[in-house]
Design an enzyme around this catalytic site. Structure first.
Site, PDB file in Angstrom:
ATOM      1  N   ASP A   1      -7.109  -5.771   4.778  1.00  0.00           N
ATOM      2  CA  ASP A   1      -7.811  -5.042   3.481  1.00  0.00           C
ATOM      3  C   ASP A   1      -8.754  -6.124   2.824  1.00  0.00           C
ATOM      4  O   ASP A   1     -10.182  -6.337   3.527  1.00  0.00           O
ATOM      5  CB  ASP A   1      -7.000  -4.018   2.652  1.00  0.00           C
ATOM      6  CG  ASP A   1      -7.853  -3.983   2.319  1.00  0.00           C
ATOM      7  OD1 ASP A   1      -9.188  -3.170   2.435  1.00  0.00           O
ATOM      8  OD2 ASP A   1      -7.750  -2.817   0.887  1.00  0.00           O
TER       9      ASP A   1
ATOM     10  N   ASP B   1     -12.814  -7.838   5.628  1.00  0.00           N
ATOM     11  CA  ASP B   1     -13.382  -8.154   4.035  1.00  0.00           C
ATOM     12  C   ASP B   1     -14.253  -8.495   4.811  1.00  0.00           C
ATOM     13  O   ASP B   1     -15.397  -9.244   4.314  1.00  0.00           O
ATOM     14  CB  ASP B   1     -13.402  -7.401   2.214  1.00  0.00           C
ATOM     15  CG  ASP B   1     -13.366  -5.841   2.766  1.00  0.00           C
ATOM     16  OD1 ASP B   1     -12.848  -5.409   3.159  1.00  0.00           O
ATOM     17  OD2 ASP B   1     -13.407  -5.699   1.208  1.00  0.00           O
TER      18      ASP B   1
ATOM     19  N   TYR C   1       0.751  -1.235  -0.235  1.00  0.00           N
ATOM     20  CA  TYR C   1      -0.017  -0.051  -0.156  1.00  0.00           C
ATOM     21  C   TYR C   1       1.152   0.975  -0.572  1.00  0.00           C
ATOM     22  O   TYR C   1       0.152   1.926  -0.216  1.00  0.00           O
ATOM     23  CB  TYR C   1      -0.736  -0.258   1.092  1.00  0.00           C
ATOM     24  CG  TYR C   1      -2.214  -1.362   1.164  1.00  0.00           C
ATOM     25  CD1 TYR C   1      -3.490  -0.027   0.437  1.00  0.00           C
ATOM     26  CD2 TYR C   1      -2.550  -2.380   1.056  1.00  0.00           C
ATOM     27  CE1 TYR C   1      -4.504  -0.869   0.367  1.00  0.00           C
ATOM     28  CE2 TYR C   1      -3.334  -2.921   0.441  1.00  0.00           C
ATOM     29  CZ  TYR C   1      -4.802  -2.317   0.467  1.00  0.00           C
ATOM     30  OH  TYR C   1      -5.630  -3.440  -0.064  1.00  0.00           O
TER      31      TYR C   1
END
Length: 331
Positions: free
Chosen positions: A227, A231, A123
């Site tokens: 991430d 989810d 990221y």
């Protein structure tokens, strides 16, 4: 009076943001909300994605409630979410997935918290075009950041009566980068003998989460896995519309919904405000308004138990406003 910087976001952001602020104002707390436009709509209006006034407000207030901001896919500007996390060193991304009443899911009594390292890994967005057919992406893992997030997970476990912390990694393949994250976790775990610690490869973790989620309590992992896996945990409780997030650093804190800006339903008064409202509850906890956060959570539970008012994503037909009205009525 405590000032809160509120970023209204894009897509459904302004709609759910206004409803969440309406709930918070119902409690008549000693809070003042400074509302700002950011993102694509802001860029079209004034030529800036995040105006300087927003940064000034954040640096004065140090607390941010942020609605979803659109991130272009495959082109365009870099994620503003990532920029804010990096600028203010919000190294802890805490994503609690907890079952809510009367929502039909394959699993009941889910209570899993993902601790996602928030400032490095892939990221950082550093990519190099080697030639027209080859791109290299840089995965950054440091001892300092790995130590910070591991300690944060264990400290949270101690402070909140949690029993177990699982390190999620891919050190069998990424022996240096994920290997460093894993070794740091094992070092930190020795400082907390009262907390059970174990490790699990990320692909196995995904399988185990949809087979035996009850084995997980707190999970800690590098940025990308955090991430994706968080989810997945949202799917265990009914979807992204129910998953809040806290981004914490030493000096600043930002609270947001995990889901995106959903431009396909923007402006239609259809969006579920719960993820952002639950994020606001995390903010109230952080500000030591814990009783008030509990009141909101109890109101949400009562509305869901009754079942007659809920948005389309969780099996109802209520508008965003109607759902919020029902929660405020319980308050």
């Amino acid at each position: 009076m405590r000032n809160i910087t509120v970023l209204k976001g894009d897509g459904i952001g302004p709609e759910i943001c206004s409803e969440v602020v309406r709930v918070l104002e119902t409690l008549k707390l000693d809070l003042n909300f400074e509302m700002y436009e950011v993102g694509e709509a802001c860029y079209e209006a004034c030529g800036e994605l995040i105006p300087q006034a927003v940064f000034d407000s954040i640096e004065n207030n140090k607390i941010v409630l942020k609605a979803p901001i659109t991130t272009p896919i495959g082109k365009g500007f870099k994620s503003l979410n990532v920029q804010l996390r990096n600028k203010y060193n919000l190294y802890q991304n805490i994503r609690p997935a907890k079952s809510l009443p009367n929502i039909d899911t394959p699993f009941k009594n889910i209570d899993i918290i993902t601790f996602r390292e928030n400032t490095e890994d892939l990221y950082i967005g550093e990519e190099v075009q080697i030639d027209e057919n080859t791109v290299h992406a840089i995965k950054l893992i440091t001892r300092e950041a790995s130590t910070n997030i591991a300690k944060a997970a264990f400290e949270y476990a101690v402070a909140n009566g949690r029993k177990k912390v699982t390190c999620v990694h891919k050190a069998n393949i990424l022996k240096l980068s994920d290997g460093l994250f894993l070794s740091v976790f094992n070092e930190v775990a020795k400082e907390y003998p009262q907390i059970e610690a174990n490790t699990m490869i990320v692909d196995n973790t995904c399988m185990q989460l949809v087979m035996k989620p009850e084995q997980f309590d707190i999970m800690v992992m590098p940025n990308l896995y955090g991430d994706i896996v968080s989810d997945l945990t949202s799917g265990l409780i009914g979807g992204l519309g129910l998953l809040p997030s806290a981004n914490l650093g030493e000096d600043f804190a930002m609270f947001e919904a995990v889901h995106g800006s959903a431009p396909d339903i923007a402006g239609q008064n259809k969006a579920n405000p719960l993820a952002l409202l639950l994020a606001a509850c995390l903010m109230l906890d952080y500000l030591e308004y814990r009783d008030e956060a509990t009141k909101i959570r109890n109101a949400i539970d009562e509305v869901l138990k009754e079942g007659s008012v809920r948005t389309a994503d969780i099996g109802g037909s209520a508008s965003t406003t109607e759902f919020t009205d029902a929660i405020i009525a319980k308050l």
